[in-house]
Design a protein around this motif. Sequence first.
Motif, mmCIF file in Angstrom:
data_model
loop_
_atom_site.group_PDB
_atom_site.id
_atom_site.type_symbol
_atom_site.label_atom_id
_atom_site.label_comp_id
_atom_site.label_asym_id
_atom_site.label_seq_id
_atom_site.Cartn_x
_atom_site.Cartn_y
_atom_site.Cartn_z
ATOM 1 N N ILE A 7 0.864 -1.183 0.000
ATOM 2 C CA ILE A 7 0.000 0.000 0.000
ATOM 3 C C ILE A 7 0.895 1.225 0.000
ATOM 4 O O ILE A 7 1.751 1.381 0.889
ATOM 5 C CB ILE A 7 -0.945 0.010 1.209
ATOM 6 C CG1 ILE A 7 -1.935 -1.160 1.112
ATOM 7 C CG2 ILE A 7 -1.705 1.341 1.288
ATOM 8 C CD1 ILE A 7 -2.805 -1.339 2.330
ATOM 9 N N ARG A 8 0.735 2.053 -0.995
ATOM 10 C CA ARG A 8 1.518 3.272 -1.112
ATOM 11 C C ARG A 8 0.596 4.475 -0.979
ATOM 12 O O ARG A 8 -0.608 4.387 -1.240
ATOM 13 C CB ARG A 8 2.248 3.321 -2.452
ATOM 14 C CG ARG A 8 3.218 2.156 -2.695
ATOM 15 C CD ARG A 8 3.968 2.360 -3.993
ATOM 16 N NE ARG A 8 4.973 1.334 -4.207
ATOM 17 C CZ ARG A 8 4.891 0.393 -5.130
ATOM 18 N NH1 ARG A 8 3.837 0.343 -5.934
ATOM 19 N NH2 ARG A 8 5.863 -0.495 -5.275
ATOM 20 N N THR A 9 1.181 5.600 -0.607
ATOM 21 C CA THR A 9 0.400 6.826 -0.444
ATOM 22 C C THR A 9 1.042 7.974 -1.213
ATOM 23 O O THR A 9 2.229 7.933 -1.553
ATOM 24 C CB THR A 9 0.292 7.233 1.033
ATOM 25 O OG1 THR A 9 1.600 7.515 1.537
ATOM 26 C CG2 THR A 9 -0.364 6.141 1.867
ATOM 27 N N ALA A 10 0.253 8.993 -1.464
ATOM 28 C CA ALA A 10 0.756 10.215 -2.095
ATOM 29 C C ALA A 10 -0.149 11.363 -1.678
ATOM 30 O O ALA A 10 -1.327 11.161 -1.365
ATOM 31 C CB ALA A 10 0.778 10.082 -3.610
ATOM 32 N N THR A 11 0.400 12.557 -1.689
ATOM 33 C CA THR A 11 -0.355 13.765 -1.360
ATOM 34 C C THR A 11 -0.069 14.815 -2.419
ATOM 35 O O THR A 11 1.061 14.952 -2.887
ATOM 36 C CB THR A 11 0.036 14.304 0.030
ATOM 37 O OG1 THR A 11 -0.265 13.299 1.008
ATOM 38 C CG2 THR A 11 -0.740 15.574 0.369
ATOM 39 N N ALA A 12 -1.101 15.542 -2.808
ATOM 40 C CA ALA A 12 -0.959 16.610 -3.794
ATOM 41 C C ALA A 12 -1.708 17.842 -3.310
ATOM 42 O O ALA A 12 -2.788 17.723 -2.717
ATOM 43 C CB ALA A 12 -1.502 16.169 -5.151
ATOM 44 N N ALA A 37 -3.027 0.583 -3.801
ATOM 45 C CA ALA A 37 -2.835 -0.745 -3.217
ATOM 46 C C ALA A 37 -2.592 -1.758 -4.331
ATOM 47 O O ALA A 37 -3.123 -1.622 -5.433
ATOM 48 C CB ALA A 37 -4.056 -1.144 -2.389
ATOM 49 N N SER A 38 -1.798 -2.770 -4.034
ATOM 50 C CA SER A 38 -1.493 -3.810 -5.027
ATOM 51 C C SER A 38 -1.544 -5.179 -4.360
ATOM 52 O O SER A 38 -1.183 -5.325 -3.179
ATOM 53 C CB SER A 38 -0.103 -3.605 -5.630
ATOM 54 O OG SER A 38 0.017 -2.330 -6.214
ATOM 55 N N ASP A 39 -1.998 -6.166 -5.126
ATOM 56 C CA ASP A 39 -1.956 -7.533 -4.616
ATOM 57 C C ASP A 39 -0.694 -8.229 -5.114
ATOM 58 O O ASP A 39 0.099 -7.665 -5.879
ATOM 59 C CB ASP A 39 -3.230 -8.301 -4.972
ATOM 60 C CG ASP A 39 -3.373 -8.598 -6.459
ATOM 61 O OD1 ASP A 39 -2.386 -8.431 -7.211
ATOM 62 O OD2 ASP A 39 -4.477 -8.989 -6.878
ATOM 63 N N ALA A 40 -0.510 -9.458 -4.691
ATOM 64 C CA ALA A 40 0.714 -10.187 -5.027
ATOM 65 C C ALA A 40 0.817 -10.507 -6.514
ATOM 66 O O ALA A 40 1.910 -10.795 -7.012
ATOM 67 C CB ALA A 40 0.778 -11.475 -4.209
ATOM 68 N N ASP A 41 -0.303 -10.445 -7.237
ATOM 69 C CA ASP A 41 -0.296 -10.685 -8.675
ATOM 70 C C ASP A 41 -0.047 -9.408 -9.474
ATOM 71 O O ASP A 41 0.018 -9.453 -10.706
ATOM 72 C CB ASP A 41 -1.635 -11.288 -9.123
ATOM 73 C CG ASP A 41 -1.859 -12.691 -8.578
ATOM 74 O OD1 ASP A 41 -0.850 -13.375 -8.299
ATOM 75 O OD2 ASP A 41 -3.027 -13.094 -8.435
ATOM 76 N N GLY A 42 0.009 -8.266 -8.775
ATOM 77 C CA GLY A 42 0.248 -7.000 -9.453
ATOM 78 C C GLY A 42 -0.995 -6.222 -9.803
ATOM 79 O O GLY A 42 -0.902 -5.142 -10.412
#
Length: 358
Positions: A7-12, A37-42
Motif C-alpha cells: 500500500i503506497r500513499t501520495a499527497t498533492a 494498493a497492489s496484490d501479489a499478482d500485481g
Amino acid sequence: MTEIARIRTATAVLALPAPLQLGAMTVTRREYSAVQASDADGTTGVAYCLSREAPMAEIVERLVATHALGADADDPAATWERMLRGSAIVGRVGLVRRAIGLVDIALWDIAARRAGVPLWQLLGTGDAPRDAMLVAAYPSPSRAPREVADEVLAQAAGWSQVKISRAADPTYMRELIGLLNAELPASTGLVVDVGFGWPDADAALAEIAQWGDPRLAWLEDPLLPEDAAGCARIRRESGLAVSVGDEVTDPAVLRALVEHEAVDVLRLDVVAIGGVTPARELIAWAGERGVPVSGHVYPEVTAHLGIGVETFARGVNPYDPAPSFIVGGPSFDGRVRPTDAVGLGFTLDPAVFHFERD
C-alpha cells in the motif's frame, strides 16, 4: 489466496484561484491524499480524498496499512474488519476511519479488477443512470447575485440538481434564490449548502424566513449533523426538504438523523464513513426506511453505489480541481452513469500523484 502485498500513499496540493467561504470555513487550496494498493499478482487499485489539511497519508501508513497487508485480495469486507479492529483503540471514528475508507475503496477496486467486472456489477447495483448534482457556484460579497445566478444558469441545463453555497447576507440570498427560482429549468432543482453555518435551529429559521419563498430541492447541512433534533425542527417548521451528513465518520450519527425524521435525503461521504464496505450497509438501511441517499463528492466511487452523486464541472473549475486529475470514471450528461471499465474504472494522473516506492 492472493494477498494484498503493498500500500503506497501520495499527497498533492492544488491552489484555488480565489478563497472559498463555506459556512465558517475559508478554503484557499485543495489538498488531496491518495492510496495505491497492489496484490501479489500485481493488480492495483486506487482511491483519493480531500485531506482537509489532515495528515491522511501518514495515518494510512502508520495506523491502517499494516492491517490490510497479507489480507485476501478477493475479500475487502473481511479486510475492513481487520483494519477497524486493528486500529480500534484510536480510530473507530474520525481521521482513522477516513484512512480506513481510503484503503477500503482501493481494495474494492482490486477485487472488482480481479473479477474482471466494474465495481457496480460486483456490488449488484446496476448501471442505470443516477441523479447528479452539479456544484455550480460559491457566492461572495464581491460578486453580485446576478453574476452568480448567470454562472449557475450557464451550467444548469440537464442536471438533476445544481448547488450553491449560502452567503451570510440574507438580502443577498433572497435576491439570488429569487433569480434562480425564476430562471432555472423546471426539471433542475436548487440546493443551498449551509456548510454547518448556523449555530442552532432558531438562527436557521430566522434567516430562512428572510429568503422569501426559496422552493429548494433541499437545504443541505444547516446544522452540525449531531444536532438531529435541531435539523428535524428546521425541516418541520421551514417546510423545506433537508439533507445532512457530509463528512460524518460515525454511522450512528447518520442513523440518528433518519430515526429523528431530520432528513428527506441522507448525505453520505464514502471516504469519511469508512469506505464502500460500511457505505453499502448504510445505503441499504436507509432504503429500507424510504430515505434516499446522496453521495458527497467522489462521484467516481459513489456512481458505483447506486445513489445520487455530486460533482464539480469536468476539467478545470475554480472550486475543486479533482476532475482535472481523474483519468476515466463515470460519464455525465446531466445525470451520471457508472463506467463499464473494470474496477472503479479510473486512475489518477501520475503527474499529480507521486506514489512512494519501496
